[in-house]
Design a protein around this motif. Structure first.
Motif, short mmCIF file in Angstrom:
data_model
loop_
_atom_site.label_atom_id
_atom_site.label_comp_id
_atom_site.label_asym_id
_atom_site.label_seq_id
_atom_site.Cartn_x
_atom_site.Cartn_y
_atom_site.Cartn_z
N GLN A 291 0.85 -1.19 0.00
CA GLN A 291 0.00 0.00 0.00
C GLN A 291 0.88 1.24 0.00
OE1 GLN A 291 -3.16 -0.10 3.06
NE2 GLN A 291 -2.62 -2.25 3.37
N ALA A 292 0.45 2.26 -0.73
CA ALA A 292 1.21 3.51 -0.81
C ALA A 292 1.41 4.13 0.57
CB ALA A 292 0.51 4.49 -1.75
N ALA A 293 0.38 4.07 1.40
CA ALA A 293 0.47 4.68 2.73
C ALA A 293 1.55 4.01 3.58
CB ALA A 293 -0.89 4.58 3.45
N ASN A 294 1.75 2.72 3.38
CA ASN A 294 2.78 2.00 4.15
C ASN A 294 4.17 2.15 3.54
OD1 ASN A 294 0.71 1.11 5.80
ND2 ASN A 294 0.47 -0.84 4.74
N ALA A 295 4.24 2.39 2.23
CA ALA A 295 5.53 2.52 1.55
C ALA A 295 6.16 3.89 1.74
CB ALA A 295 5.37 2.24 0.06
N ALA A 296 5.34 4.88 2.07
CA ALA A 296 5.84 6.25 2.22
C ALA A 296 6.94 6.31 3.28
CB ALA A 296 4.70 7.19 2.59
N GLY A 297 8.05 6.91 2.92
CA GLY A 297 9.17 7.04 3.84
C GLY A 297 10.11 5.85 3.86
N LYS A 298 9.87 4.85 3.00
CA LYS A 298 10.72 3.65 2.95
C LYS A 298 11.44 3.58 1.61
CE LYS A 298 7.63 1.27 6.13
NZ LYS A 298 6.58 0.24 6.28
N LYS A 299 12.64 2.99 1.63
CA LYS A 299 13.49 2.97 0.44
C LYS A 299 13.20 1.80 -0.50
CE LYS A 299 17.40 4.78 3.14
NZ LYS A 299 17.15 4.14 4.45
N GLU A 300 12.52 0.77 -0.02
CA GLU A 300 12.36 -0.44 -0.80
C GLU A 300 11.23 -0.35 -1.82
OE1 GLU A 300 14.13 -1.23 3.17
OE2 GLU A 300 12.24 -0.31 2.54
N VAL A 301 11.21 -1.34 -2.72
CA VAL A 301 10.11 -1.55 -3.66
C VAL A 301 9.29 -2.73 -3.13
CG1 VAL A 301 9.49 -2.23 -6.01
CG2 VAL A 301 11.42 -0.67 -5.61
N PHE A 302 7.99 -2.54 -2.98
CA PHE A 302 7.12 -3.56 -2.39
C PHE A 302 6.29 -4.22 -3.49
CE2 PHE A 302 8.18 -0.42 0.75
CZ PHE A 302 8.47 -1.17 1.87
N VAL A 303 6.22 -5.55 -3.43
CA VAL A 303 5.52 -6.31 -4.48
C VAL A 303 4.54 -7.29 -3.85
CG1 VAL A 303 5.78 -7.71 -6.55
CG2 VAL A 303 7.62 -6.17 -5.89
N GLY A 304 3.35 -7.39 -4.43
CA GLY A 304 2.35 -8.34 -3.96
C GLY A 304 1.30 -8.61 -5.02
N ARG A 305 0.19 -9.25 -4.60
CA ARG A 305 -0.91 -9.62 -5.50
C ARG A 305 -0.41 -10.39 -6.72
NH1 ARG A 305 -5.76 -7.63 -5.84
NH2 ARG A 305 -6.02 -9.78 -6.53
N ILE A 306 0.58 -11.26 -6.51
CA ILE A 306 1.15 -12.02 -7.63
C ILE A 306 0.22 -13.19 -7.94
CG2 ILE A 306 3.14 -13.33 -8.46
CD1 ILE A 306 4.80 -11.73 -6.34
N ARG A 307 -0.22 -13.27 -9.19
CA ARG A 307 -1.12 -14.35 -9.59
C ARG A 307 -0.97 -14.64 -11.07
NH1 ARG A 307 -2.94 -9.41 -9.06
NH2 ARG A 307 -4.71 -8.64 -10.28
N ARG A 308 -1.21 -15.89 -11.42
CA ARG A 308 -1.12 -16.29 -12.82
C ARG A 308 -2.33 -15.78 -13.59
NH1 ARG A 308 1.67 -20.56 -15.28
NH2 ARG A 308 1.99 -21.67 -13.31
N ASP A 309 -2.12 -15.36 -14.82
CA ASP A 309 -3.23 -14.95 -15.66
C ASP A 309 -4.11 -16.18 -15.97
OD1 ASP A 309 -4.22 -12.61 -17.49
OD2 ASP A 309 -4.25 -14.40 -18.75
N LEU A 310 -5.41 -16.01 -15.93
CA LEU A 310 -6.33 -17.14 -16.08
C LEU A 310 -6.40 -17.66 -17.51
CD1 LEU A 310 -9.23 -15.96 -13.74
CD2 LEU A 310 -7.35 -17.53 -13.23
N ASP A 311 -5.94 -16.86 -18.48
CA ASP A 311 -6.04 -17.27 -19.88
C ASP A 311 -4.70 -17.52 -20.55
OD1 ASP A 311 -8.95 -17.01 -20.10
OD2 ASP A 311 -8.59 -14.86 -19.84
N ASN A 312 -3.62 -17.18 -19.87
CA ASN A 312 -2.30 -17.32 -20.47
C ASN A 312 -1.36 -17.93 -19.43
OD1 ASN A 312 0.21 -17.10 -21.65
ND2 ASN A 312 0.10 -14.89 -22.04
N PRO A 313 -0.89 -19.16 -19.62
CA PRO A 313 -0.04 -19.82 -18.63
C PRO A 313 1.31 -19.11 -18.43
CG PRO A 313 -0.14 -21.12 -20.65
CD PRO A 313 -1.18 -20.05 -20.78
N LEU A 314 1.71 -18.27 -19.39
CA LEU A 314 2.96 -17.54 -19.26
C LEU A 314 2.74 -16.11 -18.77
CD1 LEU A 314 4.85 -18.69 -22.50
CD2 LEU A 314 5.19 -19.51 -20.15
N GLY A 315 1.48 -15.78 -18.45
CA GLY A 315 1.15 -14.43 -18.00
C GLY A 315 0.96 -14.36 -16.50
N PHE A 316 1.46 -13.26 -15.90
CA PHE A 316 1.33 -13.07 -14.45
C PHE A 316 1.01 -11.60 -14.16
CE2 PHE A 316 3.92 -16.78 -15.02
CZ PHE A 316 3.48 -17.66 -14.04
N HIS A 317 0.26 -11.39 -13.07
CA HIS A 317 -0.10 -10.05 -12.63
C HIS A 317 0.62 -9.75 -11.31
CE1 HIS A 317 -3.48 -9.72 -15.51
NE2 HIS A 317 -3.55 -11.02 -15.35
#
Length: 346
Positions: A291-317
């Motif tokens: 969340q942007a509110a939690n990332a404010a003031g921090k140096k890192e890059v935060f990643v989540g909500r990783i999921r495979r695309d339902l129509d493309n086996p090589l696609g990810f969100h």
């Protein structure tokens, strides 16, 4: 004997310049023997502190860079064009946080976690990428190294601080006016220099920077072109839609990728968990996501909500979030300086 450096911050009184100064005080791994704060004539004379000592902001001139080792620029592209080469002539290495040199083929465009080696090719000027590009490539490069990358489609949700202090003020004033049912006249968003201005409070504006001839905005074209340059792969298909939202700090991005080799969500999560500068926040069961509110003031890059695309086996969100003034600007610039020292380039 440990080497020490004379560092100049150009645009010292601006939003990013202020962050640079704070990071140089707190986080820089190299020794600073002298600091110079430079600005326009309008801001010259202001007094700032650095490590407990008062420093007077000076108007930037070519002579300001005599004896400077590292010059951090964040005062707008026109200032960089005017003074960066002057600084280089006087022996400084310039780290430029504007768009002035990013696509110059003779200037490395660097995110240290991704292409630190490109620093060795510098000819005096090193470009800091666009804030929205930095966080995206930092998160995607570990994936690209493991499984390749064919396509990126990104939609951004960008904070108003990317347009400066006046944009934050406009958001605050508009928000109060809307809540109090008072009249207001937009004057800055989406682009101060463009023909029309729109409400940003309680709104989303699908325009960051002005439009190009192909109907993409310059911000979108920056993400497209910079990604290919940083990853050194012109074949990656990149599309971007950049949107300004009423958030003060922290850019968020919804990113769809198509990889070249088969993998799965668990492997991508494991890869990102070990990636430098990246923090994995991904647990749907406990509603854990960046969340942007939690990332404010921090140096890192935060990643989540990783999921495979339902129509493309090589696609990810993925959902990627970072503080646009830190990793997206000031911190990446300081990291570049640290890399120059670490690699003994300076």
């Amino acid at each position: 004997m440990t080497k020490s450096y004379h560092v100049a911050v150009v645009g010292a009184t601006g939003a990013v310049g202020t962050q640079m100064i704070q990071l140089l005080e707190e986080a820089a791994t190299f020794k600073i023997k002298q600091i110079s704060f430079l600005s326009s004539a309008r801001s010259a004379g202001q007094k700032l502190t650095f490590k407990g000592k008062e420093v007077i902001v000076q108007e930037a001139t070519p002579e300001s860079f005599n004896g400077v080792d590292i010059a951090l620029f964040s005062a707008g592209g026109s200032v960089s064009k005017k003074f960066a080469e002057e600084a280089v002539k006087r022996g400084a290495i310039v780290i430029d946080n504007t768009s002035a040199y990013r696509m110059d083929e003779n200037v490395p465009l660097v995110v240290p976690e991704v292409n630190e080696r490109a620093l060795k090719k510098h000819q005096g000027i090193i470009a800091n990428p666009n804030c929205s590009t930095i966080q995206m490539v930092a998160a995607l490069e570990p994936i690209r190294k493991e499984w390749g990358l064919n396509r990126i489609i990104v939609s951004t949700y960008q904070a108003v601080s990317g347009s400066g202090v006046s944009a934050i003020q406009e958001l605050n004033e508009q928000s109060r006016a809307v809540l109090d049912d008072k009249h207001f006249t937009p004057e800055i968003m989406p682009v101060k220099g463009d023909k029309k201005h729109y409400q940003i409070a309680f709104n989303a504006l699908p325009q960051i920077d002005v439009f190009t001839e192909n109907d993409y905005t310059y911000e979108e074209m920056k993400m497209i072109n910079e990604t290919k340059k940083i990853m050194e792969d012109a074949s990656i298909k990149v599309a971007a839609t950049c949107v300004r939202i009423p958030v003060v700090s922290g850019h968020s991005e919804s990113v769809y990728i198509e990889v070249e080799k088969e993998t799965d969500v668990a492997k991508i999560k494991a890869c990102l968990k070990e990636a430098p500068g990246v923090v994995l926040e991904d647990d749907p069961e406990t509603q854990l996501y960046p969340q942007a509110a939690n990332a404010a003031g921090k140096k890192e890059v935060f990643v989540g909500r990783i999921r495979r695309d339902l129509d493309n086996p090589l696609g990810f969100h993925l959902w990627i979030v970072s503080d646009n003034l830190l990793k997206g600007a000031a911190w990446n610039s300081i990291q570049i300086a640290e890399s120059l020292v670490k690699l003994e380039i300076i």
